[in-house]
Enzyme design. Structure first.
Site: not given
Ligand SMILES: NC(=O)c1ccc[n+]([C@@H]2O[C@H](COP(=O)([O-])OP(=O)(O)OC[C@H]3O[C@@H](n4cnc5c(N)ncnc54)[C@H](OP(=O)(O)O)[C@@H]3O)[C@@H](O)[C@H]2O)c1
Length: 342
Positions: A99, A156, A208, A226
């Site tokens: 999340t 990363g 992105g 971090k």
């Molecule tokens: N993407 C990357 O490359 C990357 C890299 C390193 C770390 N991260 C970390 O990994 C996590 C996920 O990243 P992401 O890119 O996948 O983010 P994202 O696309 O915003 O996905 C997060 C998901 O969690 C959902 N969510 C929000 N509140 C929730 C709850 N209470 N219960 C269940 N689901 C809930 C969101 O729904 P809504 O959109 O409807 O709110 C969304 O579908 C984040 O903490 C981010 O900082 C991401």
């Protein structure tokens, strides 16, 4: 030769956004590879903010289907179970918590605490629970005999924690310097190539690799978060965000970049941790560094971590700073690593 029977690892995904979906996609892509490693990873539940879908077949959810469903279709499949009820009623080994990071840590923090209290292992990419309560979460994991993995929260694809905690376990870390945010590194790289700040910011948004609102990246807050995780995990400190001298890159001008070039230097957004007699010195700030510094050559969205050790000199790790597909492979590696102990 007969292959040993596959070990099944059951996971529940919380957060079916970019990363959750990439993980599902990679599990499909890597199915044969995982079979060769004698693992079968099945998803027995997917929880997002508006829906909870659980496996009724005991075969695991059909991920191809889950990825193809529209939001309304996912909502139609939703069961009326709270997170706590999923923990009690759905059979699974590992909670994969994906999340969004938030200032107060929730919902990730409470998901992780409840998972440990219910004897479930946790893999996460979510920084905020670690920033706020790393030691408490580790204690809770230990008390409940659970594993806690979070490699993708920092750097990363760079396997920092695995490298240091395993490969450098007998060493002593004196100092860590890193480029921990791909967005600011991309912008500084493009500024040094002659782009303007708005152009560079636009480009990195299009790639992105940053949030729609990249304030946390630009201000240095993301790198500071971090750094807190690195300090508390690898140096055993209880560092908090307020103790880090944090400056963003907003004020960096073309004139400063040019001046650095004339002095055979380059400006980089450096996160630094140093073990000093009076404690830990921690900062995130733009610095002019000499071209002989390995971090001087880390460009674009790349991240790097330069570790100064007591017994083995300096070690530098480089890697792509973000990207759901890349990060998904780290999550799968962590799931497998826990799976070997099940
Ligand atoms: N993407 C990357 O490359 C990357 C890299 C390193 C770390 N991260 C970390 O990994 C996590 C996920 O990243 P992401 O890119 O996948 O983010 P994202 O696309 O915003 O996905 C997060 C998901 O969690 C959902 N969510 C929000 N509140 C929730 C709850 N209470 N219960 C269940 N689901 C809930 C969101 O729904 P809504 O959109 O409807 O709110 C969304 O579908 C984040 O903490 C981010 O900082 C991401």
């Amino acid at each position: 030769m007969d292959r040993c029977p596959s070990k099944t690892i059951r996971i529940v995904l919380v957060g079916f956004g970019n990363l959750g979906r990439s993980l599902a996609q990679m599990l499909l892509e890597k199915e044969n590879h995982l079979k060769n490693l004698s693992f079968n990873i099945v998803v027995t539940g997917i929880i997002d903010i508006d829906y909870t879908i659980i496996d009724e077949t005991e075969q695991g959810l059909n991920l191809q289907e889950m990825l193809s469903l529209k939001n309304t279709e996912l909502l139609n499949r939703s069961v009326n179970l709270s997170f706590e009820e999923v923990l009690q009623q759905v059979p699974f080994d590992i909670l994969v918590e994906l999340t969004p990071s938030t200032p107060n840590g929730d919902p990730g923090l409470s998901h992780i605490e409840k998972a440990f209290q219910n004897k479930r292992h946790v893999v996460t990419s979510n920084k905020s629970p670690l920033v706020l309560k790393y030691h408490e979460l580790m204690d809770l994991a230990r008390q409940n005999g659970c594993e806690f993995r979070f490699e993708s929260t920092v750097g990363g694809v760079i396997p920092l924690f695995t490298t240091v905690q395993s490969g450098l376990a007998a060493n002593e870390i004196l100092k860590i310097e890193g480029i921990l945010n791909g967005t600011t590194n991309y912008i500084l790289t493009r500024l040094s190539e002659g782009s303007t700040y708005p152009q560079a910011l636009n480009e990195v948004k299009k790639l992105g690799f940053c949030e729609t609102n990249p304030t946390d990246d630009i201000s240095g807050l993301d790198a500071a978060r971090k750094l807190v995780i690195i300090a508390n995990v690898l140096l055993g400190t209880h560092l908090t965000l307020t103790e880090i001298k944090t400056h963003g890159i907003e004020a960096i001008s073309q004139a400063q970049i040019l001046e650095a070039h004339l002095n055979n230097q380059v400006i980089k957004h450096i996160a630094s941790l140093e073990v000093a007699n009076n404690g830990i010195q921690a900062s995130v700030e733009p610095k002019s560094i000499n071209l002989s510094n390995p971090l001087a050559h880390v460009n674009g969205i790349m991240n790097a971590i330069h570790i100064f050790t007591k017994y083995s000199g300096e070690i530098t790790l480089f890697g792509i700073g973000a990207g759901p597909k890349e990060v998904a492979t780290i999550l799968i590696s962590e799931i497998i690593s826990i799976g070997t102990k099940l």
